[in-house]
Design an enzyme around this catalytic site. Structure first.
Site, PDB file in Angstrom:
ATOM      1  N   HIS A 140       0.844  -1.188   0.000  1.00 21.58           N
ATOM      2  CA  HIS A 140       0.000   0.000   0.000  1.00 21.58           C
ATOM      3  C   HIS A 140       0.880   1.239   0.000  1.00 21.58           C
ATOM      4  CE1 HIS A 140       0.698  -1.084   4.206  1.00 21.58           C
ATOM      5  NE2 HIS A 140       0.502   0.182   4.543  1.00 21.58           N
ATOM      6  N   HIS A 142       1.047   5.282   1.050  1.00 15.60           N
ATOM      7  CA  HIS A 142       0.482   6.369   1.844  1.00 15.60           C
ATOM      8  C   HIS A 142       0.615   7.654   1.031  1.00 15.60           C
ATOM      9  CE1 HIS A 142       0.496   4.230   5.815  1.00 15.60           C
ATOM     10  NE2 HIS A 142       1.394   3.493   5.176  1.00 15.60           N
TER      11      HIS A 142
END
Length: 154
Positions: A140, A142
């Site tokens: 993922h 940010h």
């Protein structure tokens, strides 16, 4: 069992990484990183993608889901996740077959930053492995913005 494979050593590495951070907001991240164990098991992101857990989604298409972080580190803190993990538990696990989704994640980050009004700039962060303080083993990104970022990061 090598030191890298030793769960106690892994916890110590994560704890050391997080103790270096001075922000009070890091407390919940420390706990999450300490509890994390690298694996191919279902993650919280898989459950969010499957709509088993609610999330504040800001963008979604057939490949990427972007949602607001539940512990934001800036006025804008969004997580961009691939909908299909395909072994991509962290950036260090990337293979040539992942090039398309990696490019798609970065392009989506640009679209979401524009959607969020981050015209003055933003930061993209990918935590990887114990020393990178990765707490969810599903790649993922940010997207952080809405305030002045500091350098070097902690």
């Amino acid at each position: 069992m090598s030191q890298q494979e030793n769960p106690s050593s892994l916890r110590l590495q994560i704890l050391t990484c997080h103790l270096a951070a001075s922000s009070r907001n890091m407390a919940s991240e420390k706990e999450a990183a300490l509890a994390a164990v690298p694996s191919d098991s279902r993650t919280i992101f898989d459950k969010i993608i499957n709509k088993e857990i609610p999330a504040k989604v800001v963008f979604e298409d057939d490949k990427v889901l972007a949602l607001r972080d539940i512990a934001p580190q800036a006025p804008t803190h969004i997580l961009l996740i691939p909908k299909v993990r395909d072994g991509l538990t962290g950036i260090s696990k990337a293979e040539k077959k992942h090039c398309e989704i990696l490019g798609r994640l970065l392009y989506t980050a640009k679209l979401v930053a524009k959607q969020e009004g981050l015209d003055d700039g933003f930061r993209l962060v990918i935590n990887d492995g114990p020393n990178g303080c990765q707490s969810v083993y599903h790649l993922h990104i940010h997207l952080i913005g809405g305030r002045q970022m500091n350098w070097p990061p902690g």
